[in-house]
Enzyme design. Structure first.
Site, PDB file in Angstrom:
ATOM      1  N   ARG A  98     -33.773  -8.533   9.842  1.00 58.09           N
ATOM      2  CA  ARG A  98     -34.586  -7.406  10.160  1.00 58.09           C
ATOM      3  C   ARG A  98     -34.774  -6.598   9.211  1.00 58.09           C
ATOM      4  O   ARG A  98     -33.979  -5.992   8.503  1.00 58.09           O
ATOM      5  CB  ARG A  98     -33.741  -6.515  11.336  1.00 58.09           C
ATOM      6  CG  ARG A  98     -33.234  -7.711  12.488  1.00 58.09           C
ATOM      7  CD  ARG A  98     -34.438  -7.830  13.517  1.00 58.09           C
ATOM      8  NE  ARG A  98     -34.253  -8.828  14.548  1.00 58.09           N
ATOM      9  CZ  ARG A  98     -33.503  -8.784  15.604  1.00 58.09           C
ATOM     10  NH1 ARG A  98     -33.038  -7.440  16.108  1.00 58.09           N
ATOM     11  NH2 ARG A  98     -33.254  -9.686  16.555  1.00 58.09           N
ATOM     12  N   GLU A 122     -35.938  -3.669   9.075  1.00 62.42           N
ATOM     13  CA  GLU A 122     -35.707  -2.268   9.992  1.00 62.42           C
ATOM     14  C   GLU A 122     -35.176  -1.351   8.856  1.00 62.42           C
ATOM     15  O   GLU A 122     -33.980  -1.513   8.700  1.00 62.42           O
ATOM     16  CB  GLU A 122     -34.928  -2.208  11.347  1.00 62.42           C
ATOM     17  CG  GLU A 122     -35.552  -1.670  12.342  1.00 62.42           C
ATOM     18  CD  GLU A 122     -34.703  -2.011  13.603  1.00 62.42           C
ATOM     19  OE1 GLU A 122     -34.524  -1.236  14.528  1.00 62.42           O
ATOM     20  OE2 GLU A 122     -34.109  -3.084  13.822  1.00 62.42           O
ATOM     21  N   ARG A 157     -24.501   0.737  13.202  1.00 60.11           N
ATOM     22  CA  ARG A 157     -24.641  -0.466  14.017  1.00 60.11           C
ATOM     23  C   ARG A 157     -25.903  -1.146  13.713  1.00 60.11           C
ATOM     24  O   ARG A 157     -26.179  -2.258  14.224  1.00 60.11           O
ATOM     25  CB  ARG A 157     -24.511  -0.083  15.782  1.00 60.11           C
ATOM     26  CG  ARG A 157     -25.806   1.003  16.035  1.00 60.11           C
ATOM     27  CD  ARG A 157     -25.390   1.637  17.586  1.00 60.11           C
ATOM     28  NE  ARG A 157     -26.499   1.825  17.990  1.00 60.11           N
ATOM     29  CZ  ARG A 157     -27.316   1.025  18.938  1.00 60.11           C
ATOM     30  NH1 ARG A 157     -26.730  -0.132  19.441  1.00 60.11           N
ATOM     31  NH2 ARG A 157     -28.265   1.080  19.464  1.00 60.11           N
ATOM     32  N   HIS A 158     -26.631  -0.949  12.822  1.00 52.92           N
ATOM     33  CA  HIS A 158     -27.735  -1.675  12.600  1.00 52.92           C
ATOM     34  C   HIS A 158     -27.482  -2.478  11.005  1.00 52.92           C
ATOM     35  O   HIS A 158     -26.872  -1.854  10.090  1.00 52.92           O
ATOM     36  CB  HIS A 158     -28.936  -1.005  12.211  1.00 52.92           C
ATOM     37  CG  HIS A 158     -29.560  -0.704  13.560  1.00 52.92           C
ATOM     38  ND1 HIS A 158     -29.313   0.475  14.158  1.00 52.92           N
ATOM     39  CD2 HIS A 158     -30.327  -1.425  14.452  1.00 52.92           C
ATOM     40  CE1 HIS A 158     -30.021   0.483  15.112  1.00 52.92           C
ATOM     41  NE2 HIS A 158     -30.694  -0.690  15.762  1.00 52.92           N
ATOM     42  N   GLU A 218     -24.956  -2.398  23.514  1.00 51.27           N
ATOM     43  CA  GLU A 218     -25.457  -3.528  23.676  1.00 51.27           C
ATOM     44  C   GLU A 218     -25.131  -4.743  22.698  1.00 51.27           C
ATOM     45  O   GLU A 218     -25.248  -4.478  21.393  1.00 51.27           O
ATOM     46  CB  GLU A 218     -27.164  -3.396  23.576  1.00 51.27           C
ATOM     47  CG  GLU A 218     -27.933  -4.547  23.787  1.00 51.27           C
ATOM     48  CD  GLU A 218     -28.798  -5.133  22.716  1.00 51.27           C
ATOM     49  OE1 GLU A 218     -29.344  -4.307  21.973  1.00 51.27           O
ATOM     50  OE2 GLU A 218     -28.325  -6.331  22.511  1.00 51.27           O
ATOM     51  N   SER A 222     -29.023  -9.676  24.263  1.00 48.72           N
ATOM     52  CA  SER A 222     -30.299  -9.243  25.253  1.00 48.72           C
ATOM     53  C   SER A 222     -30.873 -10.707  25.588  1.00 48.72           C
ATOM     54  O   SER A 222     -30.556 -11.628  24.596  1.00 48.72           O
ATOM     55  CB  SER A 222     -31.228  -8.457  24.445  1.00 48.72           C
ATOM     56  OG  SER A 222     -32.136  -7.721  24.994  1.00 48.72           O
ATOM     57  N   ARG A 229     -21.672  -7.259  16.121  1.00 44.54           N
ATOM     58  CA  ARG A 229     -21.557  -6.358  16.991  1.00 44.54           C
ATOM     59  C   ARG A 229     -20.081  -6.667  17.797  1.00 44.54           C
ATOM     60  O   ARG A 229     -19.463  -5.796  18.370  1.00 44.54           O
ATOM     61  CB  ARG A 229     -22.794  -6.180  17.912  1.00 44.54           C
ATOM     62  CG  ARG A 229     -23.843  -5.223  17.146  1.00 44.54           C
ATOM     63  CD  ARG A 229     -24.518  -4.489  17.940  1.00 44.54           C
ATOM     64  NE  ARG A 229     -25.766  -3.894  17.304  1.00 44.54           N
ATOM     65  CZ  ARG A 229     -26.546  -3.417  17.819  1.00 44.54           C
ATOM     66  NH1 ARG A 229     -26.837  -3.464  19.193  1.00 44.54           N
ATOM     67  NH2 ARG A 229     -27.407  -2.746  17.018  1.00 44.54           N
TER      68      ARG A 229
END
Lengths: 618, 618
Positions: free
Chosen positions: B390, B392, B398-399, B541, B544, B592
């Protein structure tokens, strides 16, 4: 032995042929594609053949039954006398015949009325619970039994005779014969025949529906399991069949098949050569053969063949066995980053990318990180299963640009033979496991691709590189003890070893130092050799490994000897400066193991979605 | 209670202090670094304290023993008479004392001679098999017992009392006390104390060597296992210790430690907050605290702490349990490509690269390929453990930019609850397994990071999204049924659910259609909802998932509704046109799961070599 034309069987045939003719002409009128009415035409031809066998002559509306012998020549004199008698007799016979015909007609009309009534009843009856397109499965409800309602096709056995079963699968083939439909349903490795004949509970429309659902659609069949008189040819569950009670299409195939499943499943006729360049063009489809590239273009269909279903079940088992064994030997599984900083690792053969403005590349092996974890980070024994990227423009049958690495690295106490002991036993464990746990899958691969079972020794054969070179020279092949082995010579050596030691699997130890990476531990006795090894299956390399240098000073010295700018590997060197365990390991190409264990001619067959310099999809 | 100055213990102390003084002045003369002679100075101070305790006064060459009371005041008259007697008595006493002293001196000289002889013998003896730097382990030989020679530190138990053991480990700490050396050796989670005292078999040089090997070096210790009178503090194997017979450094740490292991192992004092931005600067080291970023810069050292050794053993077990459960449910493991064509998948958050002149990107999830395998390719149930990328630019706790995805996808027969049943049971299996199989590791993490055991129900709690929103509103928190949940509200909901249902783990089902990807199956009853779910641990989370659309027409319709150019996803659509099974699945962030199961405050603690927008090394 001809039946009389008045036989009810003949009448029935006439009806069927007429009905089929109607359907066909309607279909043609509606400009339906040939695929739709062609099967009906085939059925009609079959019925006409049956008609000829029964009646002794061709069927056809033009060929009315003419009275036989009436117009055959007789002399007028003789005729005049006989004629009266004959005429009377004939009139009587004719009357009788007509009476008979009338009765038959009445019977036929009665039958037709009955049929029409049935059809009319059928037409007004709601058959949707018996056949038809099911509503899209959108999780709107659950049946009472839930998923227990379904039986796996592979589980359909004689023992279920007389039981009601529900199965789901891809529609492999369907054909209509007379008033019946024969359907082959497929799920994973298994197929079963489902049959239906027109009856009070099976309307003709259902038979028509069954023979018209496009192949490869997903179908739910409910029916009674029966045992046919003779084994069903072409079905894996050949001892049973299902008498269909209901038939629903769960998802309809909407596109034309790029190739026929039957073709895709056909046994190899030509064994492709497994050395040399791979020609993408030559691997397009040709005639009935489905080419490798065509298969890959539509991999989601190609994967459905029993051979492919088996190959990837075997692949899954290879990984499972690899882990099982190493976990039992106190290894732990790690996950190392695939994005590395800079482009230092491998020069030209590396994929580069931009990482938030910094240059980065994709990992060509987890080498540094697995060493960091095992030798420096204190985990002692680690393994990883993960992708490995090579930007090598190699169009061969055994190279991929992305493959799955089975990597391991372990601390050694005194000798790297400790690593080789683990690896040797690991492979024996994997080979044994495949034989017992994938017997069925191996058989299915063999049916399509045909291979000889792998021969291997319980204590893995290990020969020195120099011995390997000597074996080659003894066979008249030029090979220097300190030169690298060509792929071709590796193959030849594999043949020689197989002949001499009866094994397709062996370790070759003590490679020349000059042909190994700079971090390879030099041999303690011969400075031109190293503590490194390759492992071969059927004469092709599947593992490369070594004892690694754990002393930063020596590591630096060796890097310099290789002409490597030490500043570019400073972080690698740093990892060894705060205490590092002696260690060794290896990297295995997972797809190669699967390819060579199964004797497949092309590594693209053992990669689910292969990547090569020309392919990046699907 | 003071000892007499003539006590042999005092003489011994004098000797030791003199010898230490000599060593120190020699070391200073040789300009040796302070680290070398400072421990000796400490020893000397300790000995002097001991001296004072025994004699009642300070030690020092200047303080000669003065005759006591002799000069104390008496009247001259009384003294003259008594003096003669006293003098005679004193002379006799003095003679006796001198005789005694002479004897003691002779004894002392004899002891010193003996000692000198021993030292001289020691000096000419080859001690290399007893202590010193071992030659580099280059696999030049193997010992008779091979690796069986070594015992794992974790296996050192009372039962081995009196046995000779050989262990290898990192030198955790060492200290010299008097003529002894105390060494703590560490391997993976375990530590053991090794002790040596000067004796015929242990020269003083060995004691000196033992206290001088740099910490974190790799050391081999051979000795007899004994049971100390009281448990060894600070060693995991506290019931035993090793009386060292030989001590060799196998690999010497050559660089200064960027932080002390003792600091790195210290229990957390401040519990970091686990929501909000992550500040790289704030996570540099400060005072005695080793900052997260400092740890990561030298991850190969940081990984050695018992907590980290445990975290990554737990991580390995999470993957093992994940696979074990799914394999038992007839899933197979697949490996899908990480290099995808184009950059279509996720817009801006995708890493792009050049693939032999074609645009390509790194996979943000195996979504398409796992669907292709399970639903279209006929494998029905598949899982994959692999990297997910990712791009991002999220600097949170948490990323990560690269993490490990635990993905699964399965055909469903009638309802996606089939997927949720598998996933719910899978997590219960994993949580149960961790408790029983990693009890020791969990304890060690708890010692450093302190967390509450995860609470979970045996039948996983499932609530609807609307119910979740209602719970929030009831607690006075604004949340619309059709709006997305913020990270903050997720946390709050986690607290509410924990309070109400006594579980840290739950499924939330029926998300609004608008907040899910276009391929999510809409709810059959409410067009604003979807057949999709998230799973939470401690309000964050971790999974998903959804039922996916398996009908190409609906897929196309939904893509258009999302404003997606259908031509860019044509290959995705094509995969569903030749028959596709209804299916659903989910993707789990492995790091996670580990982070939240262990209540860690930062995902960087559960990634071995984390990648975030600012970190790409080591």
């Amino acid at each position: 032995m001809s039946a009389t034309p008045e036989d009810p069987a003949i009448a029935e045939l006439n009806d069927q042929i007429a009905a089929l003719g109607l359907s066909i002409s309607e279909a043609k009128k509606a400009a339906a594609p040939k695929e739709e009415w062609d099967p009906l035409l085939q059925q009609m031809l079959a019925l006409k053949v049956q008609y000829k066998q029964l009646t002794g002559h061709d069927h056809g509306p033009s060929k009315k039954e003419a009275p036989k012998s009436e117009s055959k020549g007789e002399s007028n004199e003789e005729a005049s006398e006989k004629n009266k008698e004959k005429r009377a007799k004939k009139a009587a016979e004719k009357a009788a015949k007509e009476e008979k015909k009338r009765k038959q007609r009445e019977e036929r009309e009665a039958r037709e009325r009955e049929k029409l009534e049935k059809l009319s009843a059928a037409a007004t009856k709601d058959w949707s619970h018996v056949f038809g397109d099911a509503p899209m499965i959108q999780s709107s409800s659950k049946s009472e039994d839930g998923i227990n309602k379904w039986t796996k096709i592979g589980d359909l056995k004689k023992e279920l005779e007389g039981k009601k079963v529900v199965v789901r699968g891809h529609l492999h083939t369907s054909r209509g014969v007379g008033k019946g439909a024969f359907v082959l349903l497929r799920s994973s490795l298994y197929t079963v025949q489902c049959v239906a004949f027109e009856s009070n509970d099976v309307p003709s429309a259902m038979i028509k529906y069954m023979t018209n659902v496009p192949v490869e659609s997903i179908v739910d069949v409910c029916g009674i399991l029966t045992i046919p008189e003779k084994a069903v040819e072409g079905a894996t569950q050949s001892e049973v069949e299902i008498q269909v009670q209901s038939y629903h299409c769960v998802q309809k195939a909407t596109a034309a098949m790029p190739f026929q499943m039957e073709d895709a499943c056909r046994p190899d006729t030509v064994k492709e050569t497994d050395v040399g360049a791979y020609d993408h063009e030559a691997n397009q489809s040709e005639g009935g053969r489905v080419g490798q590239e065509t298969r890959l273009d539509h991999r989601w269909i190609d994967l459905r063949t029993p051979a492919n279903q088996s190959i990837f079940r075997i692949q899954s088992m290879v990984c499972t066995l690899f882990r099982e064994y190493l976990l039992s030997q106190n290894f732990i599984e790690i996950h190392t980053p695939k994005i590395l900083s800079g482009a230092s690792e491998g020069g030209a053969d590396v994929f580069t990318l931009d990482y938030f403005g910094k240059p980065a590349c994709l990992s060509m092996s987890p080498q540094l990180h697995k060493q960091m974890a095992a030798a420096c980070g204190g985990f002692e024994r680690v393994f990883e299963i993960g992708p490995v990227f090579r930007a090598e423009n190699s169009n061969t049958r055994r190279h991929l640009c992305e493959f799955t690495g089975l990597d391991l690295e372990m601390a050694i106490m005194e000798h790297y033979d400790e690593v080789l002991d683990v690896i040797g036993d690991l492979f024996v464990y994997m080979f044994d496991g495949l034989k017992t746990k994938c017997a069925n899958e191996l058989q299915r691969v063999k049916e399509q691709h045909g291979f000889e079972d792998l021969e291997y020794l319980r204590k893995t054969l290990k020969i020195d590189y120099a011995t390997g070179c000597k074996l080659l020279r003894e066979a008249g092949i030029a090979q220097d003890d300190y030169d690298d082995l060509s792929t071709e010579n590796e193959k030849k050596l594999g043949d020689i070893v197989k002949e001499k030691y009866k094994t397709d699997f062996f370790i070759m130890d003590k490679y020349p130092l000059a042909v190994r990476p700079f971090y390879t531990m030099p041999d303690p006795n011969n400075p031109k050799l190293s503590n490194s090894y390759d492992i071969f299956i059927r004469g092709q390399e599947i593992l490369s490994g070594a004892q690694r240098i754990h002393e930063p000073a020596l590591l630096e010295e060796r890097a310099k000897a290789w002409g490597i700018d030490v500043s570019t590997i400073s972080s690698y060197l740093d990892a060894f400066r705060n205490g590092a365990l002696p260690h060794g390991g290896g990297g295995i190409g997972m797809e190669r193991v699967v390819m060579l264990y199964l004797g497949l001619p092309n590594i693209r067959k053992s990669s689910m979605f292969p990547r090569d310099p020309r392919r990046i999809a699907p």
